[in-house]
Each structure stands twice: as structure tokens, then as C-alpha cells.
Design a protein around this motif. Structure first.
Motif, PDB file in Angstrom:
ATOM      1  N   ALA A  38       0.825  -1.206   0.000  1.00 15.55           N
ATOM      2  CA  ALA A  38       0.000   0.000   0.000  1.00 15.55           C
ATOM      3  C   ALA A  38       0.861   1.258   0.000  1.00 15.55           C
ATOM      4  O   ALA A  38       0.565   2.223  -0.721  1.00 15.55           O
ATOM      5  CB  ALA A  38      -0.928   0.003   1.214  1.00 15.55           C
ATOM      6  N   GLU A  39       1.944   1.246   0.774  1.00 18.27           N
ATOM      7  CA  GLU A  39       2.795   2.442   0.851  1.00 18.27           C
ATOM      8  C   GLU A  39       3.558   2.672  -0.450  1.00 18.27           C
ATOM      9  O   GLU A  39       3.675   3.808  -0.924  1.00 18.27           O
ATOM     10  CB  GLU A  39       3.763   2.323   2.027  1.00 18.27           C
ATOM     11  N   PHE A  40       4.076   1.598  -1.046  1.00 15.05           N
ATOM     12  CA  PHE A  40       4.749   1.744  -2.332  1.00 15.05           C
ATOM     13  C   PHE A  40       3.760   2.199  -3.405  1.00 15.05           C
ATOM     14  O   PHE A  40       4.077   3.052  -4.250  1.00 15.05           O
ATOM     15  CB  PHE A  40       5.416   0.429  -2.757  1.00 15.05           C
ATOM     16  N   TYR A  41       2.560   1.629  -3.375  1.00 13.38           N
ATOM     17  CA  TYR A  41       1.551   2.003  -4.364  1.00 13.38           C
ATOM     18  C   TYR A  41       1.169   3.473  -4.200  1.00 13.38           C
ATOM     19  O   TYR A  41       0.999   4.206  -5.175  1.00 13.38           O
ATOM     20  CB  TYR A  41       0.307   1.124  -4.235  1.00 13.38           C
ATOM     21  N   ARG A  42       1.051   3.923  -2.948  1.00 10.52           N
ATOM     22  CA  ARG A  42       0.694   5.326  -2.691  1.00 10.52           C
ATOM     23  C   ARG A  42       1.766   6.276  -3.213  1.00 10.52           C
ATOM     24  O   ARG A  42       1.472   7.344  -3.749  1.00 10.52           O
ATOM     25  CB  ARG A  42       0.487   5.524  -1.182  1.00 10.52           C
ATOM     26  N   THR A 123       4.948  11.710   2.961  1.00  5.23           N
ATOM     27  CA  THR A 123       5.676  12.834   3.551  1.00  5.23           C
ATOM     28  C   THR A 123       6.748  13.321   2.576  1.00  5.23           C
ATOM     29  O   THR A 123       7.543  12.537   2.072  1.00  5.23           O
ATOM     30  CB  THR A 123       6.344  12.409   4.870  1.00  5.23           C
ATOM     31  N   TYR A 124       6.724  14.617   2.294  1.00  5.31           N
ATOM     32  CA  TYR A 124       7.700  15.196   1.382  1.00  5.31           C
ATOM     33  C   TYR A 124       8.618  16.154   2.138  1.00  5.31           C
ATOM     34  O   TYR A 124       8.200  16.780   3.114  1.00  5.31           O
ATOM     35  CB  TYR A 124       7.010  15.957   0.243  1.00  5.31           C
ATOM     36  N   LYS A 267      13.326   4.678   2.605  1.00 10.64           N
ATOM     37  CA  LYS A 267      12.436   5.586   3.345  1.00 10.64           C
ATOM     38  C   LYS A 267      11.045   4.964   3.496  1.00 10.64           C
ATOM     39  O   LYS A 267      10.421   5.048   4.568  1.00 10.64           O
ATOM     40  CB  LYS A 267      12.339   6.919   2.584  1.00 10.64           C
ATOM     41  N   VAL A 268      10.543   4.320   2.435  1.00 11.44           N
ATOM     42  CA  VAL A 268       9.221   3.691   2.495  1.00 11.44           C
ATOM     43  C   VAL A 268       9.201   2.590   3.544  1.00 11.44           C
ATOM     44  O   VAL A 268       8.264   2.493   4.353  1.00 11.44           O
ATOM     45  CB  VAL A 268       8.814   3.120   1.110  1.00 11.44           C
ATOM     46  N   ILE A 269      10.237   1.754   3.545  1.00 12.73           N
ATOM     47  CA  ILE A 269      10.311   0.651   4.510  1.00 12.73           C
ATOM     48  C   ILE A 269      10.383   1.190   5.935  1.00 12.73           C
ATOM     49  O   ILE A 269       9.736   0.660   6.848  1.00 12.73           O
ATOM     50  CB  ILE A 269      11.523  -0.258   4.197  1.00 12.73           C
ATOM     51  N   LYS A 274       7.588   2.061  11.148  1.00  3.40           N
ATOM     52  CA  LYS A 274       7.092   2.972  12.186  1.00  3.40           C
ATOM     53  C   LYS A 274       5.579   2.821  12.357  1.00  3.40           C
ATOM     54  O   LYS A 274       5.069   2.767  13.475  1.00  3.40           O
ATOM     55  CB  LYS A 274       7.437   4.412  11.788  1.00  3.40           C
ATOM     56  N   ASP A 275       4.873   2.726  11.234  1.00  2.27           N
ATOM     57  CA  ASP A 275       3.414   2.559  11.290  1.00  2.27           C
ATOM     58  C   ASP A 275       3.037   1.226  11.935  1.00  2.27           C
ATOM     59  O   ASP A 275       2.019   1.130  12.634  1.00  2.27           O
ATOM     60  CB  ASP A 275       2.816   2.638   9.881  1.00  2.27           C
ATOM     61  N   ARG A 276       3.859   0.199  11.709  1.00  2.00           N
ATOM     62  CA  ARG A 276       3.560  -1.114  12.302  1.00  2.00           C
ATOM     63  C   ARG A 276       3.637  -1.067  13.824  1.00  2.00           C
ATOM     64  O   ARG A 276       2.857  -1.718  14.514  1.00  2.00           O
ATOM     65  CB  ARG A 276       4.535  -2.165  11.749  1.00  2.00           C
TER      66      ARG A 276
END
Length: 345
Positions: A38-42, A123-124, A267-269, A274-276
Motif C-alpha cells: 500500500a505504501e509503495f503504491y501510494r 511525507t515530502y 524511506k518507504v520501509i 514505524k506505522d507497524r
């Protein structure tokens, strides 16, 4: 996983695209780390939307509908928010243009602003770029327009996502160049200076070393050498000096100046990890709040069951999160049985 809706030089039919989307979503059912997907897709979706690279808005909505059916509303909520943001941004841009005309205001440069909702988008990096005077007027007027109708919201400008059309008046012929806002900011410095050092450019645009290196490399060492560098090496050093390359030419009258790609995988990982932690904390507290007292192994199994739809939590990480929640007085160990936990209201 990147969706490709084009094969060779032939565009796929709508039916072929829909069939491909079905296969992608079916494949997702066999992936354990759906949160990582989901994060990579986003990230990929944000790039397509912001740079107008999407082949079809209908196809974007179509796969989000499928993902929602497969993984639940929470899985796609941010992505759906991103798509909605783009539509609202177009309406806001139209309102801004009408506001300018209605107030008799005329900008020296055309400006298009896309307002994004913080919670939906990745996040940018926010950079306090020192814009050239040619751009400042448009930014200040949009800020004035936005704050007049959104008094309790604050704009944070993400210049790293912006792009500009710049006309270069070279000796051979003028060339229109599409480049990032940051690249354009560096190029426009040379309207008022014959030569600038690395440090002078860095200070004038207010950038860190790594951003300055990346920008100057793209402008002096890449495919299109808009700046001449002294010494003429293929790497950027802090002792280098730069001049505008008046002799630059190209067979095309319009070109795009690329920036070196940034590897976002790490960065995505990190963001997902962190979200986990937050997800595991929430699952532990939710379980203990309803059960009040629970044995360690039962607690771990219930947490795994709750989260398994999105990812398979590591047992060691669950143990660490339990210890952290104990230290923060959410839980306590039974004094007679250390394998038993009590919920603290």
C-alpha cells in the motif's frame, strides 16, 4: 508492483486494462505484507497524479474500488483522498484565477498551485527555498487568496514537487525548458551573475549540501549542460565554479531537464516499520481493554490475528511493544504470574 496500461506502442483497450487490474488485485490476496504494498503504491500513485502521468482517472478509481473491496476501506482511504484532492485543487485553481481577474491583479508569471491534504499524501521534504523575485509575487498572492477563505489552515510549500517552464535565450536559438522549481531557481541566479561558486549558489537559494549537489549535477553534468563547470569534471565539488552556458543548443525547441532519481525504497520501509509499531500498540491496547486480564501467549495470538490481514507482525516486536506499553502504564504484569498482564484504565 507498477501498473502498466500500455504495451509497446499500442495502448491497451479498456477491457484489457480492467482484466489486468483484476489480476493485480487477485495477486495481492497472496501477499502477506499488504501494508508495504500500500505504501509503495501510494508513492507511485502520488507521482502519477502530481506529474499528470496517469493514463486515465477512471482506471485509477477502478483499481482503488477493487483494492477497497479486497482489503477494506482503511486500506484505500488515503489513496482515495489523494484522488479527491486533485479534483478539489483544480477547482481551487479556477477560483484563484477568477480572484485575480476580479481584483484586477495581473501576474508577471503564470502560477498553478495544487493544495494537498497532509494526512493523505506521502511525507515530502519541506525546503525553505529562497525563490527568485519573478516567482515570489505569485506565491504571495496565492497565500493571500487561500488564507482569506481558510483562516485556520496554514500552507507549507513543497518546492521539491514543483515544475517550471523556463525560456533559455541561448546564442544559437531560444529553447523552452521544463525543469523543477528548484532547478529553475538555480538557473535564474545567472540572470544577475556571470559566475557563481558552489557555496554562493547554496547560500543564495538556501539549500543543504546534498540538494545543491544534486541540482548542480543535473544542470552541469547531465544530458543537458545548461551550466559550464570549472573544472570540467563529471562530479560536483564544493570548490567548483559555474557559468551560464550560452553556447548550449539542441535540435529540439522544447526539452525537459531531468533530476537524478532518488531511491525511496529505504524511506518507504522505514515509514512502514514505524506505522507497524503504532498498529501493534493499538491492537494490544484494544485487546487488553476488552479482556482486562490476559496471558502472554493469548495476547500475542490475538494481536497477530487482528493484524494478519495487513501484515504478519514479528513476535519479538510484539514483545517489545508490550514492554513499552508497560513502561507507559497502559499494562502491568501480575505480581504472582509474570506471564499474565492486566489492563490499566
Amino acid at each position: 508492483m507498477v501498473l502498466c496500461v500500455q504495451g509497446g506502442s499500442e495502448k491497451l483497450s479498456d477491457d484489457a486494462v480492467e482484466d489486468t487490474l483484476d489480476k493485480v488485485v487477485k495477486l495481492l490476496a497472496y501477499i502477506s505484507d499488504k501494508d508495504l504494498f500500500a505504501e509503495f503504491y501510494r508513492k507511485k500513485l502520488s507521482r502519477r497524479l502530481l506529474h499528470d502521468k496517469s493514463s486515465s482517472d477512471d482506471h485509477e478509481r477502478s483499481i482503488l474500488t477493487r483494492l477497497k473491496q479486497q482489503c477494506g476501506a482503511q486500506f484505500t482511504s488515503k489513496m482515495e483522498g489523494m484522488v479527491t484532492d486533485l479534483q478539489l485543487a483544480k477547482e481551487k485553481q479556477t477560483a484563484f484565477d477568477e480572484w485575480l481577474v476580479g481584483g484586477g491583479r495581473k501576474l508577471a508569471l503564470d502560477i498553478s498551485v495544487t493544495v494537498l491534504t497532509t494526512g493523505f499524501w506521502p511525507t515530502y521534504k519541506s525546503i525553505d527555498l529562497s525563490l527568485p523575485k519573478e516567482m515570489v509575487e505569485g506565491v504571495e498572492l496565492f497565500k493571500q487568496f487561500y488564507e482569506a477563505v481558510n483562516q485556520h489552515r496554514r500552507l507549507t510549500w513543497i518546492y521539491s514537487l514543483g515544475s517550471c517552464m523556463v525560456k533559455g535565450n541561448f546564442d544559437a536559438k531560444p529553447i523552452e525548458m521544463t525543469m523543477s522549481t528548484m532547478q529553475a531557481t538555480v538557473c535564474l541566479l545567472f540572470n544577475d551573475a556571470e559566475e557563481l561558486s558552489f557555496e554562493e549558489i547554496k547560500q543564495r537559494v538556501n539549500l543543504q549540501d546534498d540538494d545543491t549537489l544534486r541540482l548542480l549535477h543535473s544542470l552541469s553534468c547531465g544530458k543537458y549542460k545548461l551550466l559550464n563547470k570549472e573544472p570540467a569534471t563529471k562530479t560536483i565539488n564544493k570548490a567548483d565554479k559555474f557559468r551560464f552556458n550560452n553556447k548550449f543548443t539542441d535540435r529540439m525547441r522544447r526539452i525537459k531537464i531531468p533530476l537524478p532519481p532518488v531511491d525511496e525504497k529505504k524511506k518507504v520501509i522505514e515509514d512502514v516499520d514505524k506505522d507497524r509499531k503504532y498498529a501493534i500498540d493499538a491492537a494490544i491496547v484494544r485487546t487488553m481493554k476488552s479482556r482486562k486480564v490476559l496471558q502472554h501467549q493469548q495476547l500475542v495470538m490475538e494481536v497477530v490475528q487482528q493484524l494478519s490481514r495487513m501484515f504478519k507482525p514479528d513476535f519479538k516486536l510484539i514483545k517489545k511493544r508490550i514492554e513499552d506499553l508497560i513502561s507507559r502504564d497502559y499494562l502491568e504484569r501480575d505480581k504472582e504470574n509474570p506471564q499474565m498482564f492486566r489492563y490499566l484504565a
